[in-house]
Design a protein around this motif. Structure first.
Motif, PDB file in Angstrom:
ATOM      1  N   VAL A 100       0.823  -1.211   0.000  1.00 13.75           N
ATOM      2  CA  VAL A 100       0.000   0.000   0.000  1.00 13.75           C
ATOM      3  C   VAL A 100       0.858   1.263   0.000  1.00 13.75           C
ATOM      4  O   VAL A 100       0.559   2.225  -0.694  1.00 13.75           O
ATOM      5  CB  VAL A 100      -0.952   0.006   1.222  1.00 13.75           C
ATOM      6  N   ILE A 101       1.933   1.249   0.784  1.00 12.48           N
ATOM      7  CA  ILE A 101       2.797   2.432   0.843  1.00 12.48           C
ATOM      8  C   ILE A 101       3.848   2.348  -0.265  1.00 12.48           C
ATOM      9  O   ILE A 101       4.177   1.260  -0.741  1.00 12.48           O
ATOM     10  CB  ILE A 101       3.486   2.558   2.226  1.00 12.48           C
ATOM     11  N   PRO A 102       4.388   3.472  -0.725  1.00 16.40           N
ATOM     12  CA  PRO A 102       5.393   3.464  -1.786  1.00 16.40           C
ATOM     13  C   PRO A 102       6.632   2.666  -1.388  1.00 16.40           C
ATOM     14  O   PRO A 102       7.074   2.714  -0.239  1.00 16.40           O
ATOM     15  CB  PRO A 102       5.736   4.951  -1.965  1.00 16.40           C
ATOM     16  N   GLN A 103       7.186   1.920  -2.340  1.00 14.45           N
ATOM     17  CA  GLN A 103       8.365   1.104  -2.090  1.00 14.45           C
ATOM     18  C   GLN A 103       9.538   1.953  -1.569  1.00 14.45           C
ATOM     19  O   GLN A 103      10.277   1.530  -0.679  1.00 14.45           O
ATOM     20  CB  GLN A 103       8.786   0.388  -3.382  1.00 14.45           C
ATOM     21  N   GLU A 104       9.688   3.169  -2.116  1.00 11.48           N
ATOM     22  CA  GLU A 104      10.787   4.033  -1.700  1.00 11.48           C
ATOM     23  C   GLU A 104      10.673   4.428  -0.226  1.00 11.48           C
ATOM     24  O   GLU A 104      11.686   4.542   0.478  1.00 11.48           O
ATOM     25  CB  GLU A 104      10.837   5.294  -2.568  1.00 11.48           C
ATOM     26  N   LEU A 146       8.276  11.571   1.204  1.00  2.87           N
ATOM     27  CA  LEU A 146       7.986  10.549   0.190  1.00  2.87           C
ATOM     28  C   LEU A 146       6.524  10.125   0.241  1.00  2.87           C
ATOM     29  O   LEU A 146       5.868   9.986  -0.797  1.00  2.87           O
ATOM     30  CB  LEU A 146       8.887   9.328   0.413  1.00  2.87           C
ATOM     31  N   LEU A 147       6.024   9.921   1.451  1.00  2.00           N
ATOM     32  CA  LEU A 147       4.625   9.516   1.599  1.00  2.00           C
ATOM     33  C   LEU A 147       3.682  10.608   1.105  1.00  2.00           C
ATOM     34  O   LEU A 147       2.687  10.327   0.430  1.00  2.00           O
ATOM     35  CB  LEU A 147       4.330   9.185   3.063  1.00  2.00           C
ATOM     36  N   ALA A 148       4.016  11.867   1.427  1.00  2.00           N
ATOM     37  CA  ALA A 148       3.153  12.982   1.013  1.00  2.00           C
ATOM     38  C   ALA A 148       3.141  13.155  -0.502  1.00  2.00           C
ATOM     39  O   ALA A 148       2.113  13.530  -1.085  1.00  2.00           O
ATOM     40  CB  ALA A 148       3.623  14.274   1.687  1.00  2.00           C
ATOM     41  N   ASP A 149       4.271  12.875  -1.154  1.00  2.00           N
ATOM     42  CA  ASP A 149       4.393  13.138  -2.589  1.00  2.00           C
ATOM     43  C   ASP A 149       3.977  11.967  -3.474  1.00  2.00           C
ATOM     44  O   ASP A 149       3.752  12.155  -4.673  1.00  2.00           O
ATOM     45  CB  ASP A 149       5.836  13.516  -2.936  1.00  2.00           C
ATOM     46  N   ASP A 154      -6.247   8.422  -0.893  1.00  2.39           N
ATOM     47  CA  ASP A 154      -7.393   7.570  -0.552  1.00  2.39           C
ATOM     48  C   ASP A 154      -7.478   7.454   0.959  1.00  2.39           C
ATOM     49  O   ASP A 154      -6.864   8.240   1.687  1.00  2.39           O
ATOM     50  CB  ASP A 154      -7.251   6.197  -1.224  1.00  2.39           C
ATOM     51  N   ALA A 155      -8.218   6.462   1.440  1.00  4.93           N
ATOM     52  CA  ALA A 155      -8.412   6.316   2.883  1.00  4.93           C
ATOM     53  C   ALA A 155      -7.091   6.095   3.613  1.00  4.93           C
ATOM     54  O   ALA A 155      -6.902   6.579   4.738  1.00  4.93           O
ATOM     55  CB  ALA A 155      -9.370   5.163   3.165  1.00  4.93           C
ATOM     56  N   GLY A 156      -6.165   5.372   2.962  1.00  4.30           N
ATOM     57  CA  GLY A 156      -4.874   5.126   3.591  1.00  4.30           C
ATOM     58  C   GLY A 156      -4.142   6.416   3.898  1.00  4.30           C
ATOM     59  O   GLY A 156      -3.589   6.602   4.997  1.00  4.30           O
ATOM     60  N   TYR A 157      -4.147   7.345   2.954  1.00  5.50           N
ATOM     61  CA  TYR A 157      -3.454   8.617   3.161  1.00  5.50           C
ATOM     62  C   TYR A 157      -4.165   9.468   4.218  1.00  5.50           C
ATOM     63  O   TYR A 157      -3.517  10.141   5.024  1.00  5.50           O
ATOM     64  CB  TYR A 157      -3.369   9.396   1.855  1.00  5.50           C
ATOM     65  N   LEU A 158      -5.487   9.430   4.225  1.00  4.20           N
ATOM     66  CA  LEU A 158      -6.230  10.176   5.236  1.00  4.20           C
ATOM     67  C   LEU A 158      -5.859   9.711   6.644  1.00  4.20           C
ATOM     68  O   LEU A 158      -5.628  10.531   7.540  1.00  4.20           O
ATOM     69  CB  LEU A 158      -7.734  10.027   5.014  1.00  4.20           C
ATOM     70  N   PHE A 159      -5.758   8.399   6.839  1.00  3.26           N
ATOM     71  CA  PHE A 159      -5.412   7.882   8.162  1.00  3.26           C
ATOM     72  C   PHE A 159      -3.940   8.093   8.486  1.00  3.26           C
ATOM     73  O   PHE A 159      -3.564   8.207   9.657  1.00  3.26           O
ATOM     74  CB  PHE A 159      -5.814   6.412   8.289  1.00  3.26           C
TER      75      PHE A 159
END
Length: 332
Positions: A100-104, A146-149, A154-159
């Motif tokens: 779900v989260i970026p590999q980087e 990295l997570l912000a960019d 979606d719901a994952g980013y909101l949480f």
């Protein structure tokens, strides 16, 4: 998105934010001790109070020496308040959501974990401590960038955002509570007055707030102005108001958010209606305790509404549980 996944992302964000805050607190405290005379130096004890785990600490150590406090706050994997515990928990949560989260971001978090583990002895060495902790802070900020960019909105980013800002608001309230308790006591004595600015600067620097405070407030450092800025600023991203407003903004798009938003609005109303000039030592302490209770209630409501039935109670954060228990005992 599965409830189990969003819960894991939520806790990953909280533990990553906590690791950054612990590293910054230790660095700022190390510098503060160099700036103040021994007679009024707060020592290392306030850092234990900020984590809310005094009882657990005293079960392991009989004093608040630099070596013991740093062991407890950095290297002890069994200490729920330690940097090592937070990074291990953040990495474990990230590992289970790698699809779900970026590999980087995962690679950076993994690298951070191993760096912190391999060079952990640097925390006890004054010549290496700042560089070691500053590298950890930089890694945390890189991962957040990295997570912000790169994450889908979606719901994952909101949480992710909700977890980060709840943790940040909680830590800000702890720092203000413990640091100002020490300051307000000392300010009653004339011999402490020449050092008041240094200590208020340390409160701001604990949250990387000093430069933004000077830019926003544009007056000399004072108790009332610092409290107003850290409690109520609508533009500084580490003020309690800003953090809780961000929790509201990211909660609003979610289904069944009415109960959570109601609690958030109560907290925001309380913040806006409170004047820093009215908050003396005991009233400030009680007020910040209430903020921490509000934050815990917001977290509990998120658990009840969005996370798997029974799952939240299994993974309740020990640090939050200890702090809430302490607040409740003080109010009895």
């Amino acid at each position: 998105m599965l409830a189990r996944v969003i819960e894991t992302i939520y806790w990953m964000a909280r533990y990553l934010e906590r690791a950054e805050n612990i590293a910054r607190l230790i660095n700022v405290n190390s510098h503060l001790l160099l700036d103040l005379p021994k007679g009024i130096s707060p020592g290392w004890e306030p850092l234990i109070d900020i984590t809310g785990t005094r009882e657990q600490y005293l079960g392991l150590y009989t004093d608040f020496s630099e070596a013991h406090v740093l062991t407890y706050l950095v290297t002890d994997i069994k200490s729920t308040a330690s940097l090592r515990f937070a990074l291990n928990a953040a990495r474990e949560n990230a590992r289970t959501t790698r699809d779900v989260i970026p590999q980087e971001a995962w690679e950076q978090l993994n690298t951070l974990y191993f760096y912190a583990s391999d060079y952990i002895s640097y925390a006890q060495r004054k010549t290496k401590r700042f560089s070691y902790l500053n590298t950890i802070i930089t890694y945390c900020q890189t991962i957040n960038g990295l997570l912000a960019d790169t994450m889908n909105r979606d719901a994952g980013y909101l949480f992710l955002q909700i977890g980060r800002y709840i943790e940040r608001a909680d830590m800000t309230s702890r720092i203000i509570d413990v640091r100002t308790k020490n300051l307000l006591t000392q300010n009653n004595h004339l011999e402490f007055h020449p050092f008041a600015n240094i200590q208020w600067m340390s409160v701001l620097k604990s949250m990387t707030a000093y430069q933004m405070y000077r830019r926003e407030v544009q007056v000399n450092i004072s108790q009332e102005q610092v409290l107003t800025f850290l409690l109520k600023s609508k533009v500084f991203p580490r003020s309690i108001y800003y953090c809780i407003a961000e929790v509201a903004r990211n909660t609003h798009p979610l289904p069944k958010s009415e109960a959570v938003l109601s609690l958030i609005n109560q907290t925001l109303t309380s913040l806006l209606s409170t004047q820093a000039s009215d908050l003396k030592q005991q009233s400030l302490h009680m007020y910040l305790d209430q903020i921490q209770v509000f934050l815990t209630q917001i977290g509990d409501e998120l658990d009840n509404t969005y996370f798997p039935s029974g799952q939240a109670s299994k993974c309740i954060d020990p640090l939050i549980k200890n702090t809430l228990s302490s607040v409740q005992n003080q109010s009895l």
